[in-house]
Design an enzyme around this catalytic site. Structure first.
Site, PDB file in Angstrom:
ATOM      1  N   ASP A 285       2.683   5.435  -6.820  1.00  0.00           N
ATOM      2  CA  ASP A 285       3.942   5.257  -6.095  1.00  0.00           C
ATOM      3  C   ASP A 285       5.148   5.168  -7.011  1.00  0.00           C
ATOM      4  OD1 ASP A 285       3.027   5.318  -3.486  1.00  0.00           O
ATOM      5  OD2 ASP A 285       2.242   3.292  -3.662  1.00  0.00           O
TER       6      ASP A 285
ATOM      7  N   HIS B 149      -2.517  -2.312  -9.740  1.00  0.00           N
ATOM      8  CA  HIS B 149      -3.439  -1.707  -8.784  1.00  0.00           C
ATOM      9  C   HIS B 149      -4.692  -2.554  -8.729  1.00  0.00           C
ATOM     10  CE1 HIS B 149      -5.848   1.346  -6.764  1.00  0.00           C
ATOM     11  NE2 HIS B 149      -4.699   1.885  -6.424  1.00  0.00           N
TER      12      HIS B 149
ATOM     13  N   HIS C 137       0.878  -1.183   0.000  1.00  0.00           N
ATOM     14  CA  HIS C 137       0.000   0.000   0.000  1.00  0.00           C
ATOM     15  C   HIS C 137       0.912   1.228   0.000  1.00  0.00           C
ATOM     16  CE1 HIS C 137      -3.477   2.394   0.574  1.00  0.00           C
ATOM     17  NE2 HIS C 137      -3.829   2.075   1.824  1.00  0.00           N
TER      18      HIS C 137
HETATM   19  N1  ACO Z   1       4.574  -6.956 -10.613  1.00  0.00           N
HETATM   20  C1  ACO Z   1       4.430  -8.156 -11.232  1.00  0.00           C
HETATM   21  N2  ACO Z   1       3.279  -8.839 -11.319  1.00  0.00           N
HETATM   22  C2  ACO Z   1       2.200  -8.273 -10.753  1.00  0.00           C
HETATM   23  C3  ACO Z   1       2.253  -7.012 -10.092  1.00  0.00           C
HETATM   24  C4  ACO Z   1       3.503  -6.353 -10.046  1.00  0.00           C
HETATM   25  N3  ACO Z   1       3.620  -5.175  -9.454  1.00  0.00           N
HETATM   26  N4  ACO Z   1       1.037  -6.710  -9.629  1.00  0.00           N
HETATM   27  C5  ACO Z   1       0.239  -7.711  -9.982  1.00  0.00           C
HETATM   28  N5  ACO Z   1       0.937  -8.659 -10.642  1.00  0.00           N
HETATM   29  C6  ACO Z   1       0.422  -9.882 -11.242  1.00  0.00           C
HETATM   30  C7  ACO Z   1       0.081 -10.917 -10.163  1.00  0.00           C
HETATM   31  O1  ACO Z   1       1.199 -11.732  -9.883  1.00  0.00           O
HETATM   32  C8  ACO Z   1      -1.031 -11.674 -10.833  1.00  0.00           C
HETATM   33  O2  ACO Z   1      -0.482 -12.514 -11.791  1.00  0.00           O
HETATM   34  P1  ACO Z   1      -1.121 -14.007 -12.059  1.00  0.00           P
HETATM   35  O3  ACO Z   1      -2.493 -13.719 -12.593  1.00  0.00           O
HETATM   36  O4  ACO Z   1      -0.199 -14.642 -13.023  1.00  0.00           O
HETATM   37  O5  ACO Z   1      -1.152 -14.670 -10.718  1.00  0.00           O
HETATM   38  C9  ACO Z   1      -1.792 -10.583 -11.592  1.00  0.00           C
HETATM   39  O6  ACO Z   1      -0.811  -9.578 -11.879  1.00  0.00           O
HETATM   40  C10 ACO Z   1      -2.956  -9.977 -10.832  1.00  0.00           C
HETATM   41  O7  ACO Z   1      -2.447  -9.400  -9.632  1.00  0.00           O
HETATM   42  P2  ACO Z   1      -3.124  -9.486  -8.215  1.00  0.00           P
HETATM   43  O8  ACO Z   1      -2.069  -9.761  -7.187  1.00  0.00           O
HETATM   44  O9  ACO Z   1      -4.303 -10.399  -8.255  1.00  0.00           O
HETATM   45  O10 ACO Z   1      -3.662  -8.020  -8.075  1.00  0.00           O
HETATM   46  P3  ACO Z   1      -4.190  -7.367  -6.741  1.00  0.00           P
HETATM   47  O11 ACO Z   1      -5.312  -6.501  -7.141  1.00  0.00           O
HETATM   48  O12 ACO Z   1      -4.449  -8.390  -5.687  1.00  0.00           O
HETATM   49  O13 ACO Z   1      -2.946  -6.520  -6.243  1.00  0.00           O
HETATM   50  C11 ACO Z   1      -1.433  -4.756  -5.865  1.00  0.00           C
HETATM   51  C12 ACO Z   1      -2.813  -5.144  -6.396  1.00  0.00           C
HETATM   52  C13 ACO Z   1      -1.283  -5.225  -4.401  1.00  0.00           C
HETATM   53  C14 ACO Z   1      -1.314  -3.234  -5.894  1.00  0.00           C
HETATM   54  C15 ACO Z   1      -0.357  -5.434  -6.768  1.00  0.00           C
HETATM   55  O14 ACO Z   1      -0.489  -4.988  -8.106  1.00  0.00           O
HETATM   56  C16 ACO Z   1       1.046  -5.154  -6.256  1.00  0.00           C
HETATM   57  O15 ACO Z   1       1.510  -5.869  -5.358  1.00  0.00           O
HETATM   58  N6  ACO Z   1       1.740  -4.126  -6.818  1.00  0.00           N
HETATM   59  C17 ACO Z   1       3.062  -3.772  -6.340  1.00  0.00           C
HETATM   60  C18 ACO Z   1       2.953  -2.956  -5.049  1.00  0.00           C
HETATM   61  C19 ACO Z   1       2.463  -1.561  -5.275  1.00  0.00           C
HETATM   62  O16 ACO Z   1       2.931  -0.869  -6.178  1.00  0.00           O
HETATM   63  N7  ACO Z   1       1.530  -1.139  -4.413  1.00  0.00           N
HETATM   64  C20 ACO Z   1       0.985   0.235  -4.463  1.00  0.00           C
HETATM   65  C21 ACO Z   1      -0.454   0.208  -4.885  1.00  0.00           C
HETATM   66  S1  ACO Z   1      -1.039   1.846  -5.044  1.00  0.00           S
HETATM   67  C22 ACO Z   1      -1.304   2.329  -3.485  1.00  0.00           C
HETATM   68  O17 ACO Z   1      -1.545   1.596  -2.570  1.00  0.00           O
HETATM   69  C23 ACO Z   1      -1.177   3.728  -3.234  1.00  0.00           C
END
Ligand code: ACO
Length: 438
Positions: A369, A313, A274
């Protein structure tokens, strides 16, 4: 029958009709009441059907008028105003007023609001002593979470949350004191004397003063950086029912004072998935080190070894509109601060990722971010302060969500259900009969 959902339970053959409710946009946010599902029973003594939704992927926990996001189209609006308009034409305290009151302030309302907030920027000297108790290398976010919770002990009247005037006083205090606590946490970590607020400067200008003033008699913030930080604060002010806003609403639903609820929301924000993500973005860019190492890094991300921090996201399946504004703003900041090599790595990383099938298929775009950390670093903020810089402006969003929850007659103490998958009833096993291997 129009605007309703008909469900047939194949266990019993019974048919049910549930009304469908709509928000402002009929094609965005139509919902049935999950509690209606309880009518669906397989037998007389059946509790009724639950909705199973780990991490609330498809659950509307409230009706809200504060913030609208259309993640498919990359739209973000506070109280109906686009984030682009607010970031280019407004200022942070004006936007804070809007979020809390629902309307933009008149000239006099803004003057009064600003005066009241700036009047409360000092913190009690005992709080300063409390902060002195943290070790010199304590993470400033830990200090912020602990200290804002401790404010609860200073203002016992704040527990009277049903009184709008009492709530208003805590709005002033919280919006005013978060930057002071944040800056003091930083000064503590570097062993510098605390720099007291200077109310001649604006909200963000004073924050720079409390962070960076050294021996000069009066600190003068750079106007370009002051404006840039103000825009960063606007972009981070609210984001509807995200993890920390939900924490604020959940904790607040048991009706404690807002200080402890804000501490809980800030704790939720702290995590690397987050508000802690911008800190991780910078560490990632440093680890990559140079543009030629990007393809290798992307390979590791695609193999599942790492996540590309600042990408993806839960809601945006398009470019995060806040990231777009920040990307454009970065150049103005770098004109003052000098170019940051990490920006070149970030731009190239974004270019490569956006052309890569892995990211295209999963609709992963830069989020807020991705660029905020690089800009904060250019402004001289240490990496540890990044989540704190997020918590300062988000305080107003948390408060707006909290007040809306308190005024909503449909809201009660938050208490989810579960699908129990453990043992059926078992008899107690005496110690001597237990198998030691288990
Ligand atoms: N890098 C690589 N792969 C990713 C990323 C990433 N940053 N984010 C999602 N994925 C992939 C997942 O592994 C998943 O792949 P799969 O279908 O092969 O299993 C797919 O994309 C879907 O992702 P989920 O994890 O289901 O997406 P979710 O909605 O649960 O997660 C989150 C959202 C937590 C923001 C995620 O994208 C992440 O961890 N990003 C990196 C951390 C980040 O930048 N957080 C800031 C968010 S903005 C904020 O809070 C202000």
């Amino acid at each position: 029958m129009e605007n309703s959902l008909t469900v047939v339970d194949n266990r019993t053959g019974k048919q049910y009709n549930f009304p469908i409710m709509y928000g402002t946009y009929p094609n965005y946010g139509a919902a049935i009441r999950s509690a209606d599902l309880r009518q669906i029973k397989a037998s007389e003594d059946d509790f009724g059907l639950l909705g199973y939704d780990p991490a609330f992927l498809n659950t509307a926990s409230c009706k809200s008028k504060v913030t609208f996001i259309d993640g498919e189209r990359g739209i973000l609006r506070y109280r109906g105003y686009s984030i682009e308009d607010l970031a280019t034409k407004g200022n942070y305290l004006e936007v804070a007023y809007l979020l809390l009151h629902g309307e933009l302030p008149t000239h006099d309302q803004l003057a009064d609001w600003t005066k009241n907030i700036m009047h409360h920027v000092l913190i009690h000297e005992n709080m300063k002593k409390f902060m002195d108790g943290f070790l010199y290398d304590a993470h400033p976010m830990g200090i912020l979470v602990g200290t804002v919770a401790a404010l609860s002990t200073l203002y016992p009247e704040a527990r009277n949350i049903s009184d709008p005037m009492v709530r208003r006083m805590q709005f002033y205090r919280l919006i005013a004191k978060m930057p002071t606590i944040a800056a003091f946490a930083y000064r503590h970590s570097i062993g510098m004397p605390y720099s007291y607020p200077d109310c001649d400067l604006g909200y963000t200008g004073n924050f720079f003063n409390m962070m960076f003033k050294r021996t000069e008699l009066k600190y003068q913030p750079d106007p370009v950086l002051e404006k840039a930080l103000d825009i960063l604060f606007i972009l981070h002010a609210d984001h509807e029912q995200n993890c920390s806003a939900s924490a604020m609403r959940n904790v607040g639903s048991s009706l404690p004072d807002p200080y402890v609820s804000i501490a809980a929301a800030a704790a939720a924000l702290y995590g690397p998935l987050h508000g802690g993500a911008n800190e991780q973005v910078l560490r990632m860019l440093r680890e990559i080190g140079s543009k030629d190492k990007i393809p290798d890094y992307i390979k590791r991300v695609k193999s599942g070894e790492l996540k590309l921090m600042g990408f993806g996201h839960r809601v945006y399946k398009n470019y995060d509109p806040r990231a777009k504004i920040l990307k454009e703003m970065a150049d103005q900041v770098f004109e003052v601060t000098g170019k940051n090599e990490l920006l070149n790595i970030a731009l190239e990383l974004e270019r490569i990722a956006l052309e890569d099938d892995y990211f295209i298929k999963r609709r992963l775009y830069p989020n807020v971010d991705f660029y905020s950390g690089i800009i904060y670093q250019a402004m001289n903020f240490p990496v540890d302060m990044f989540p704190v810089l997020f918590a300062i402006p988000r305080t107003v969003g948390w408060l707006a969500q909290w007040e809306e929850m308190l005024n909503d007659p449909e809201q009660k103490i938050a208490r989810p259900r579960q699908v129990y998958t453990g043992y059926d009833c078992r008899s107690y096993v005496p110690m001597e009969e237990r198998n030691s291997k288990v």
